[in-house]
Design a protein around this motif. Structure first.
Motif, short mmCIF file in Angstrom:
data_model
loop_
_atom_site.label_atom_id
_atom_site.label_comp_id
_atom_site.label_asym_id
_atom_site.label_seq_id
_atom_site.Cartn_x
_atom_site.Cartn_y
_atom_site.Cartn_z
N GLN A 23 -41.34 -22.14 77.97
CA GLN A 23 -42.12 -22.18 76.79
C GLN A 23 -41.10 -22.83 75.92
O GLN A 23 -39.88 -22.19 75.29
N LYS A 24 -41.36 -23.53 74.53
CA LYS A 24 -40.63 -23.88 73.40
C LYS A 24 -41.33 -23.86 72.16
O LYS A 24 -42.74 -23.69 72.34
N THR A 25 -40.92 -24.55 71.02
CA THR A 25 -40.81 -24.21 70.09
C THR A 25 -40.75 -26.48 69.31
O THR A 25 -40.85 -26.67 70.11
N GLU A 57 -47.70 -30.95 53.49
CA GLU A 57 -47.61 -31.73 52.74
C GLU A 57 -47.54 -32.85 53.06
O GLU A 57 -46.81 -33.88 52.23
N ASN A 58 -46.12 -32.55 54.28
CA ASN A 58 -45.05 -33.72 54.09
C ASN A 58 -45.50 -33.90 55.66
O ASN A 58 -44.00 -34.82 56.02
N GLY A 59 -46.48 -33.31 55.93
CA GLY A 59 -46.68 -34.19 57.47
C GLY A 59 -46.44 -33.41 58.40
O GLY A 59 -46.32 -33.52 59.86
N VAL A 60 -45.66 -32.26 58.40
CA VAL A 60 -44.77 -31.57 59.46
C VAL A 60 -45.78 -30.50 59.89
O VAL A 60 -46.34 -30.27 59.40
N PHE A 61 -45.67 -30.31 61.25
CA PHE A 61 -46.61 -29.15 61.86
C PHE A 61 -46.18 -28.81 62.98
O PHE A 61 -44.76 -28.53 63.11
N THR A 62 -45.50 -27.18 62.95
CA THR A 62 -44.65 -26.29 63.92
C THR A 62 -46.34 -25.74 64.76
O THR A 62 -46.84 -25.67 64.65
#
Length: 756
Positions: A23-25, A57-62
């Motif tokens: 698994q990873k991020t 708001e920067n379009g980033v997801f994790t």
């Protein structure tokens, strides 16, 4: 450990790992396909799992704890919904507005983007870039990823080192976790000394070097190994020619361990290939191994310590046609790095390390029996501070290196009678540097990076040399002018000095070179280089082109060839200094759309050297003048199961000086040579094809089966030119005959790649 035991251990690791899930991020940024602007509040969900996230708001997801085969669904009102596997997620993922929706996601980002960087000819590669490489005999080689960029060629046939813009191998600086790596080559060109399975990222520069790096003239390769693991996982492969295993192990909350090993066993499969002229001949034997371990200790949320141990070893024996040639070489690296984050904008890094390299070879050519050893050792202490603010980036620091080099230690005999050889002493020298880099925007369209490095070199006296001190001031500047959002022009200038010299044995296609230090008569090498670049990126297309000119002064060559220097009492007596100019045009084109990645590169260049004592003082082709270099790579993922790859290379052959005959005077061999670098190896070219099938992922592990067809049309590429003699040791004239050993023939291999 025997090969059978090694294979058994790999299988034990595999089947005892049934409770460990890979698994990873995954982190990415979502952009509007038309405007290339961040898209907020995009829903990112895993299929059939109640798990997901929204872009900020920067379009980033994790998303944490996902696997490569998990499928993400990205959706937002006004945009076409797309599905993408985790393994295909790039740094940027683009959503198309509903009115111009595409059937599939188009991946347009380039982690190797030069458009985003101020410095021309500075390239960054991520794990994703490595994954897109075609397999070469079951390997995806990160050093070869550099070789496929313009202006860079593999070293002499049979090696995987680098030649950058006409320079020799000693002009490249390679760092592994901030530790100096002297030799990056395994024999045969199939493998580099870097196992890509443990690589997190690689940054390569051939102009506009960071001021933190010095002592080399041509290029900087900065390799970072995998970060500490959130969960334990293993990956590796077992094939016909090699086996490897990498484990990133979470020991507890503060400690993690990265372990990676690789070993070839070509000798087991030589009977399948009956070509005595190739490296797989029955009277030849070759194997290599490399091993890495890295321990990471998290002292706190702001501090951690990493300790890296890395070893490589090559062993080659050739007993063809009465020869008795043996070569061994390897690196041993050990280093510890302390990182500390003082605040959100200020951090520091301190590294203490030692790097040792040894090369030895023996032979019975010309018709003397001899063996020689050469070593290179560097103890290093480095520290820097980094201020990373929105308005500027400032890096300052210092470096100390304690160096030892033994150019050669030789034992030789004629008809079992020992020759008296007065060997070289070990050279001891230190260098101290302070440096600073500043990067900042000048206007909305102009970005500037300036660097300055001050270095002092202290050579200690021995029987051959007096104590010396050299000082250099090395400025470098880069400017980027952003014409449009998708286009930029770049300029860079740098002046660098190198205190170590490499005198190459040009008739050998092997790492048989001598390293000597600067002296009163052998001044430090210096380069002035100017580069102009153009970068364009849009809709999955990346075009980069550049012009460069470099001038290197105090460049070294042997006056009378190679073997003479084995018996020379003073190696400095046979070294001449001159200069060389190199200039060229470099163009690369990358295209990434959906599951297809295609890249091509061409380099047209000239490198000419001039020495007062060679070729009547006229310019002649430098050893590494290779005017044409072309390569193309294709990687295509048909679906989640099947991948295809292709690679084609064409490179002009290396120049060398051909020995014509031997005159024996006072029991010492004196070689008579032809015109300096008047001969050239045949052009090198080959085509490789690969096909990889991914088996259905089981709950505990995943695996792939790879078929590689190496050198499909069986081109006879030479990896060394050797010379045989006719006559007796007491003759005054001995005739020399030139012979060529070829590289690997057509070679199909099967490799099983696994992770768990």
């Amino acid at each position: 450990m025997s090969n059978n035991k090694l294979v058994c251990l790999l299988f034990i690791f595999l089947f005892l790992g049934n409770k460990i899930i890979a698994q990873k991020t995954v982190t990415s940024r979502i952009l509007d396909f038309e405007k290339a602007e961040p898209v907020q509040d995009v829903s990112v969900r895993l299929i059939n799992i109640n798990k997901g996230a929204y872009s900020d708001e920067n379009g980033v997801f994790t998303l944490d704890n996902v696997s490569d085969t998990d499928i993400l669904v990205l959706s937002k009102i006004g945009y076409a919904t797309i599905s993408i596997t985790v393994r295909d997620v790039e740094e940027d993922v683009y959503l198309s507005p509903e009115f111009s929706a595409l059937k599939e996601v188009v991946i347009r980002s380039f982690s190797s983007s030069q458009l985003k960087r101020t410095v021309p000819d500075q390239i960054y590669f991520s794990q994703k870039d490595i994954e897109r490489l075609p397999f070469i005999l079951g390997e995806k080689d990160v050093i070869k990823l550099i070789q496929y960029t313009p202006g860079v060629q593999q070293a002499t046939e049979g090696q995987s080192g680098l030649l950058v813009r006409g320079g020799n191998g000693s002009m490249n600086l390679t760092l592994l976790d901030n530790i100096y790596l002297h030799n990056t080559a395994h024999l045969g060109g199939l493998f580099s000394a870097i196992n890509s399975d443990f690589v997190e990222s690689l940054e390569f520069s051939k102009a506009g070097f960071d001021a933190a790096h010095g002592g080399r003239l041509s290029s900087i390769t900065d390799i970072k190994t995998l970060k500490s693991a959130d969960t334990t996982y293993f990956e590796g492969s077992i094939g016909l020619l090699s086996a490897k295993l990498t484990g990133n192990i979470k020991l507890n909350k503060k400690n993690s361990l990265l372990v990676s090993g690789r070993r070839t066993y070509l000798e087991m499969f030589k009977p399948l290939f009956g070509d005595d002229n190739s490296i797989l001949g029955k009277n030849k034997n070759y194997f290599l191994y490399d091993f890495l371990t890295k321990h990471t200790l998290k002292l706190s949320k702001k501090s951690n310590i990493e300790t890296t141990l890395y070893m490589t070893h090559d062993n080659f024996k050739d007993q063809t046609k009465g020869r008795n040639r043996r070569l061994k070489w390897g690196n041993v690296l050990l280093g510890t790095t302390l990182r500390h984050q003082f605040s959100s904008v200020l951090s520091s890094q301190t590294t203490i390390s030692n790097s040792f390299y040894e090369f030895s070879f023996s032979d019975n050519d010309f018709p003397f029996n001899y063996n020689a050893t050469s070593t290179f050792n560097v103890f290093s202490l480095k520290h820097h501070f980094l201020w990373d603010r929105s308005a500027y980036l400032l890096k300052t620091g210092a470096e100390y290196n304690k160096n030892k080099t033994l150019p050669k230690q030789v034992e030789a005999s004629v008809d079992s009678t020992p020759l008296v050889v007065l060997n070289q002493e070990t050279y001891h020298y230190d260098d101290v540097s302070v440096f600073g880099d500043l990067e900042l925007p000048v206007t909305d369209k102009i970005k500037l990076k300036m660097g300055l490095r001050w270095a002092t070199f202290f050579a200690k006296a021995n029987a051959l040399l007096e104590a010396n001190v050299f000082t250099s001031l090395e400025p470098r500047i880069s400017i980027k002018y952003q014409i449009l959002d998708d286009q930029a022009f770049k300029f860079s200038y740098q002046r660098l000095e190198q205190f170590v010299h490499q005198a190459s044995i040009s008739s050998f296609s092997l790492p048989a070179d001598f390293f000597v230090i600067s002296s009163n008569t052998l001044r430090p090498q210096a380069v002035n280089q100017v580069s102009l670049g153009y970068a364009y990126e849009e809709n999955g297309l990346q075009i980069n082109s550049g012009l460069y000119f470099k001038n290197v002064s105090h460049y070294t060559e042997f006056e009378n060839g190679s073997v003479n220097n084995l018996f020379s009492n003073n190696i400095y007596n046979d070294i001449l200094t001159g200069k060389f100019n190199s200039y060229g045009l470099e163009v690369s084109v990358n295209k990434k759309v959906n599951s297809l990645t295609v890249q091509g590169a061409i380099t047209l260049s000239k490198t000419r050297a001039q020495f007062d004592g060679i070729n009547q003082g006229n310019y002649f082709p430098a050893t590494f003048d290779r005017p044409i270099n072309i390569n193309t790579i294709m990687h295509y993922r048909l679906n989640n199961r099947l991948e295809l790859g292709a690679l084609f290379l064409f490179t002009s052959g290396q120049n060398y000086t051909r020995p014509l005959d031997i005159r024996v005077i006072d029991e010492k061999p004196i070689l008579n040579f032809g015109a300096k670098n008047g001969a050239r190896f045949p052009n090198y070219h080959r085509l490789d094809l690969s096909c990889t099938y991914a088996f259905k992922k089981k709950e505990r592990w995943s695996s792939k089966l790879n078929l590689t067809l190496y050198n499909v049309y069986n081109n006879k590429n030479p990896f060394q030119i050797y010379f045989t003699t006719e006559g007796a040791a007491d003759d005054t004239f001995i005739e020399i005959t030139e012979n060529k050993d070829t590289l690997f023939p057509f070679l199909p291999t099967v490799n099983w790649v696994f992770s768990f």
